[in-house]
Design a protein around this motif. Structure first.
Motif, PDB file in Angstrom:
ATOM      1  N   UNK A 219      56.945  32.008  44.928  1.00  0.00           N
ATOM      2  CA  UNK A 219      57.507  33.323  45.275  1.00  0.00           C
ATOM      3  C   UNK A 219      56.432  34.414  45.350  1.00  0.00           C
ATOM      4  N   UNK A 220      55.431  34.314  44.450  1.00  0.00           N
ATOM      5  CA  UNK A 220      54.422  35.378  44.415  1.00  0.00           C
ATOM      6  C   UNK A 220      53.474  35.334  45.605  1.00  0.00           C
ATOM      7  N   UNK A 221      53.208  34.144  46.134  1.00  0.00           N
ATOM      8  CA  UNK A 221      52.222  34.040  47.229  1.00  0.00           C
ATOM      9  C   UNK A 221      52.901  33.859  48.593  1.00  0.00           C
ATOM     10  N   UNK A 222      54.208  34.047  48.625  1.00  0.00           N
ATOM     11  CA  UNK A 222      54.995  33.884  49.859  1.00  0.00           C
ATOM     12  C   UNK A 222      54.353  34.648  51.026  1.00  0.00           C
ATOM     13  N   UNK A 223      54.153  33.962  52.138  1.00  0.00           N
ATOM     14  CA  UNK A 223      53.682  34.576  53.386  1.00  0.00           C
ATOM     15  C   UNK A 223      52.268  35.167  53.356  1.00  0.00           C
ATOM     16  N   UNK A 224      51.470  34.816  52.369  1.00  0.00           N
ATOM     17  CA  UNK A 224      50.108  35.386  52.388  1.00  0.00           C
ATOM     18  C   UNK A 224      49.355  34.897  53.623  1.00  0.00           C
ATOM     19  N   UNK A 225      48.389  35.705  54.038  1.00  0.00           N
ATOM     20  CA  UNK A 225      47.622  35.356  55.236  1.00  0.00           C
ATOM     21  C   UNK A 225      46.744  34.131  54.974  1.00  0.00           C
ATOM     22  N   UNK A 226      46.050  34.152  53.845  1.00  0.00           N
ATOM     23  CA  UNK A 226      45.194  33.009  53.496  1.00  0.00           C
ATOM     24  C   UNK A 226      45.438  32.618  52.049  1.00  0.00           C
ATOM     25  N   UNK A 227      45.671  31.334  51.845  1.00  0.00           N
ATOM     26  CA  UNK A 227      45.789  30.790  50.488  1.00  0.00           C
ATOM     27  C   UNK A 227      44.612  29.855  50.243  1.00  0.00           C
TER      28      UNK A 227
END
Lengths: 301, 301
Positions: A219-227
């Motif tokens: 949930x916290x990193x949802x849709x980030x540009x780069x993981x």
């Protein structure tokens, strides 16, 4: 946003394989993320200006992520730095650094601020009008945080023809860029959408190393540009992940897929694999857009 | 004796200039002397077998002489070392290393012995039938020791023709090599000199870094085979020596000359000089036999 990988290998430094350290350039800031032994040499090799680093984020206190910090701080001192330095990392980091400075009677001339972490919930570490940095609690053998870097929403872009036609005073232009409706010279309300274009989408970068498979971060990193997600092992060694609390490439890809990130960047490879392409291939069985971290390589986000 | 220079530059590590670390091979021992950041990578580059290192001598607790120690110890642990490791260094070194192992919850599987030093007199640190190691108290900004490595006298060489002619039983040969007179088969006393040649002269190596000009060390290092003496500056910057408690090349040469050493090896060069030949030239105005330390270079003593 521009990410430079100074080192992306697990465990012990070798001349051709540096432990974890990254530099993230975002809206004028230069954030250093982790600092394995030899990071100061890698910074020089990558031509990063030391003076631009004002915030250092340390994920956890295993050597391959922080043994280079004391050397870097000492070098800042020798170079006559006077700008403040902020270090964010697990509780204990201050004692380790201060003890070594004390033993060498080598106090810094600049102010050194330690922000020690022990919360198991996400914490806002840094926040200005351009960017925020938040911890991502990870699951590893010792207390570990990833970090989420988020650009603040960009200003809307002025449609210069529309705004002139609407007869709005130039003194309102900044207000319009911030998204407000304004009155024109004739006192008529001009809706913001009528005189602006959508802003550039703001970027985000999630750094997740070291961790075992931890779907609770999704949930916290949802849709980030780069993981960036660690991939220490391949599935053939999945049993080692439980023992050492690391992830496989496939597990990293599964997190990327569930979180609908744009791009997944793999790293923290175990030294036992000769060819890192295996990591990409394994991850791509689950998630398409996979890049491989490589010492000295930069990524535009 | 064979000395390998892993690093010989002062202050901060650079990709082409490593901080102080040396390996001395003597009669089957492999002694590591100082351990600046990146020493483990230099050991790999110079193909030194990690497992052979059982004794590490740290001169003082400035970063360019000891920040690589924690990483090396951690790597020993990751490599599954089980042999004992002895670390000799100033008081405080144990606390610094143990704290960092504790923070990483990364205890070693092998026994780690710290021999902490605080005496201002020479101290015998190591002694077996082949070699002894003694501290050389130096004068620097913090408590610092050099180290004197001395081979024990070699055995006398048997003059096999003379010993047969003298009709001495073979059971006495070892006693003869140790320098004793013996009785021959007829009960006549055979003087040792009559049946032996002089042994190979035993070698000695004195490591002196970091220090200001300290003539009080001369009696202790008299006639050593090789003297490594720091030369951080040239005479044109002699004023910096007082401030930083370092030496010039000329001062190092003056110590070498007074101590009648065989060869002087210079190192710990400040980064401000482009050409290290200047150090040799300056030293040779006082003492003829001067060599220059260079990262990765070995010297047969």
């Amino acid at each position: 946003m521009k990410l430079t990988i100074l080192g992306c290998h697990s465990a012990t430094p070798r001349w051709d394989a540096h432990p974890t350290a990254q530099v993230l350039e975002v809206k004028g800031h230069l954030f250093l993320i982790d600092c394995g032994e030899g990071t100061q040499v890698q910074l020089r090799r990558c031509k990063v200006k030391f003076a631009r680093i004002k915030h250092i984020f340390i994920s956890h206190l295993h050597g391959d992520h922080f043994f280079g910090l004391i050397g870097l701080i000492s070098t800042f001192r020798l170079l006559g730095r006077d700008a403040d330095l902020h270090v964010y990392g697990p509780k204990g980091i201050k004692e380790a650094i201060v003890l070594q400075l004390k033993l060498g009677k080598s106090w810094t001339n600049f102010s050194l601020f330690f922000h020690e972490l022990d919360s198991k919930e996400p914490q806002l570490l840094f926040d200005d009008d351009k960017v925020s940095v938040t911890t991502i609690p990870l699951k590893h053998r010792i207390y570990t945080n990833g970090f989420l870097f988020r650009e603040k929403p960009n200003e809307r872009k002025l449609d210069i023809n529309a705004v002139r036609e609407a007869n709005v005073s130039m003194t309102y232009y900044n207000k319009i860029k911030q998204g407000h409706d304004v009155l024109n010279e004739a006192g008529r309300l001009i809706k913001n959408e009528a005189v602006t274009f959508n802003p550039e989408p703001s970027k985000s970068y999630a750094f997740c190393s070291d961790t075992m498979y931890a779907p609770e971060i999704i949930p916290q990193i949802k849709n980030v540009t780069l993981l960036y997600h660690e991939a220490t092992f391949l599935e053939e060694h999945a049993h080692l992940c439980e023992l050492t609390m690391h992830s496989t490439a496939k597990q990293a890809a599964s997190i990327a897929s569930e979180a609908s990130v744009k791009t997944l960047l793999l790293g923290h490879y175990s030294g036992r694999y000769g060819n890192y392409e295996f990591f990409r291939r394994e991850a791509q069985t689950v998630f398409e857009n996979v890049a491989l971290a490589e010492d000295g390589k930069s990524f535009d986000i």
